[in-house]
Design an enzyme around this catalytic site. Structure first.
Site, PDB file in Angstrom:
ATOM      1  N   GLU A   1       0.851  -1.189   0.000  1.00 32.85           N
ATOM      2  CA  GLU A   1       0.000   0.000   0.000  1.00 32.85           C
ATOM      3  C   GLU A   1       0.883   1.235   0.000  1.00 32.85           C
ATOM      4  OE1 GLU A   1      -3.748  -2.065   2.410  1.00 32.85           O
ATOM      5  OE2 GLU A   1      -2.857  -0.203   3.173  1.00 32.85           O
TER       6      GLU A   1
ATOM      7  N   ARG B   1      36.399  -3.995 -28.713  1.00 33.72           N
ATOM      8  CA  ARG B   1      36.919  -2.651 -28.487  1.00 33.72           C
ATOM      9  C   ARG B   1      38.445  -2.688 -28.340  1.00 33.72           C
ATOM     10  NH1 ARG B   1      36.551   2.846 -28.963  1.00 33.72           N
ATOM     11  NH2 ARG B   1      37.027   3.944 -27.017  1.00 33.72           N
TER      12      ARG B   1
ATOM     13  N   GLU C   1      10.041  -8.165  -3.998  1.00 34.31           N
ATOM     14  CA  GLU C   1       9.851  -9.323  -3.104  1.00 34.31           C
ATOM     15  C   GLU C   1      10.657  -9.179  -1.812  1.00 34.31           C
ATOM     16  OE1 GLU C   1       7.513 -10.235  -4.474  1.00 34.31           O
ATOM     17  OE2 GLU C   1       7.690 -11.591  -6.173  1.00 34.31           O
TER      18      GLU C   1
END
Length: 404
Positions: A131, A287, A382
């Site tokens: 909530e 790279r 969670e």
């Protein structure tokens, strides 16, 4: 990947399922994930593909039209899906938790009514505990259900519903003081909570009388999947939609669902970390600086070694937690450890891959930019790291109680 995060002891069926999911991720999710995420677009075509694969019913028993697979199989599938795009794994996870709660705690009528359509993906599930004002303190829930004849009237505001708009079934945890005095309800709030199975139309606005889904919450990452509020204002729910048919058991039902959900979040962390490692090790070989690929610089090799080790460690703990639950044993300690470690390591591996990319990692043209915004959600989903450490600490004290 050729070697990292492989799982020993899988059956031929498990290997076939994982191979199918991995192919789907490589062909149908990874090529489009970044574009859809940048548009914050719901991945309907991907979801339809998962429905065809039967993944919405992966852990639903065969008698209800599902595949009847284990938590381990499910977690490994989630790991693969999150490797492609974490938002898609969230769409599956909330549905899975509701189906699991129904399987474990529902009445026979509730199982027969919901599970076959959930297995087919025709009903999509969401669950709601949080909530606006309570965060991790579930005992502070203020949403309430009051009995009125053969119905309950629900009022209150809920927050952070994954699949809030696209779902057609929401498991909602509210306070119901029926059978408890005000003093008892205040002293033992967990015993005065009930889970209701609320059916609704997909979409936003008033989706049934007394129930409103205001709209999508705009998020830093974890886009594509709809995250919403839920407002109940005189929502009437039949008494036979109390999960399990008895009030006062909602908190324990939800915690059971969250426990397997933590294994799922650990699996998501593993999947995102795997993808970050893949991107980092590939870019390091492409790279060039100072006349050679940056992968040949010792500093980058050290970083890759640390990343790979973390991917392996998180995967092993996730698998252990899933297997413990599948064995029928209590696994809250293992699930808490796996969720905590996998989410923390995920954040670290993603950041290291981001650093390997240098300035290009800051560009939206590169996939690592999306992962960098997604990883933080796992740190709070969670249950935060602090909540996991509380769970772990308490369980350790139970196991290693001093007898002096």
């Amino acid at each position: 990947m050729a070697r990292l995060a492989r799982t020993a002891g899988l059956t031929d069926v498990q290997q076939e399922i994982l191979s199918t999911v991995r192919d789907f991720v490589d062909k149908e999710i990874i090529p489009v994930a970044t574009e859809l995420e940048h548009r914050d677009e719901y991945p309907q075509q991907i979801v339809d593909g998962l429905k065809e694969l039967g993944l919405f019913g992966l852990m639903i028993p065969e008698e209800y039209g599902g595949l009847g697979e284990s938590l381990l199989t499910y977690a490994l599938c989630v790991e693969e899906i999150a490797r492609g795009w974490m938002s898609v794994s969230g769409i599956i996870n909330t549905h899975f938790i509701v189906a699991y709660m129904l399987k474990q705690h529902g009445t026979q009528e509730q199982k027969e009514h919901f599970l076959p359509r959930m297995a087919a993906g025709d009903i999509r599930g969401a669950f709601s505990m949080s909530e606006p004002g309570l965060g991790s303190d579930v005992s502070a829930i203020t949403s309430k259900a009051v009995k009125d004849g053969d119905e309950y009237v629900l009022n209150g505001q809920k927050m952070w519903l994954t699949n809030g708009g696209t779902s057609s079934l929401v498991a909602v945890l509210v306070r119901s003081d029926e059978g408890h005095s005000p003093e008892e309800a205040a002293a033992k709030p967990h015993k005065s909570m009930t889970t209701f199975l609320v059916e609704k139309e997909p979409g936003f606005g008033e989706v049934r009388p007394g129930l409103t889904i205001p709209g999508k919450i705009d998020k830093m990452g974890y886009k594509g999947v709809d995250t919403t509020e839920l407002i109940m204002d005189g929502l009437r729910v039949p008494a036979d939609r109390v999960l399990g048919g008895v009030t006062g058991r909602g908190f324990y039902q939800m915690m059971d669902g969250v426990e397997v959900g933590r294994v799922n979040v650990a699996a998501r962390g593993c999947g995102v970390a795997q993808r970050a490692f893949e991107l980092g090790v590939q870019y390091a070989q492409q790279r060039h600086t100072f006349g050679k690929p940056i992968a040949q610089h010792q500093a980058i090799q050290f970083k890759l070694a640390e990343m790979a080790t973390k991917v392996e460690a998180a995967h092993a703990m996730m698998v252990n937690a899933a297997r413990k639950k599948d064995s029928g044993e209590r696994n809250d300690l293992e699930a808490g450890m796996a969720k905590y470690l996998a989410s923390e390591y995920c954040k670290e591996v993603v950041e290291d891959a981001f650093r390997i990319h240098g300035g290009y990692g800051f560009s939206k043209e590169y996939e690592i930019e999306r992962l960098y915004r997604e990883a933080p959600m796992l740190l709070i989903g969670e249950g935060t790291a602090e909540i996991q450490k509380m769970i772990i600490g308490r369980r350790l004290l139970e196991e290693y109680r001093f007898q002096g």
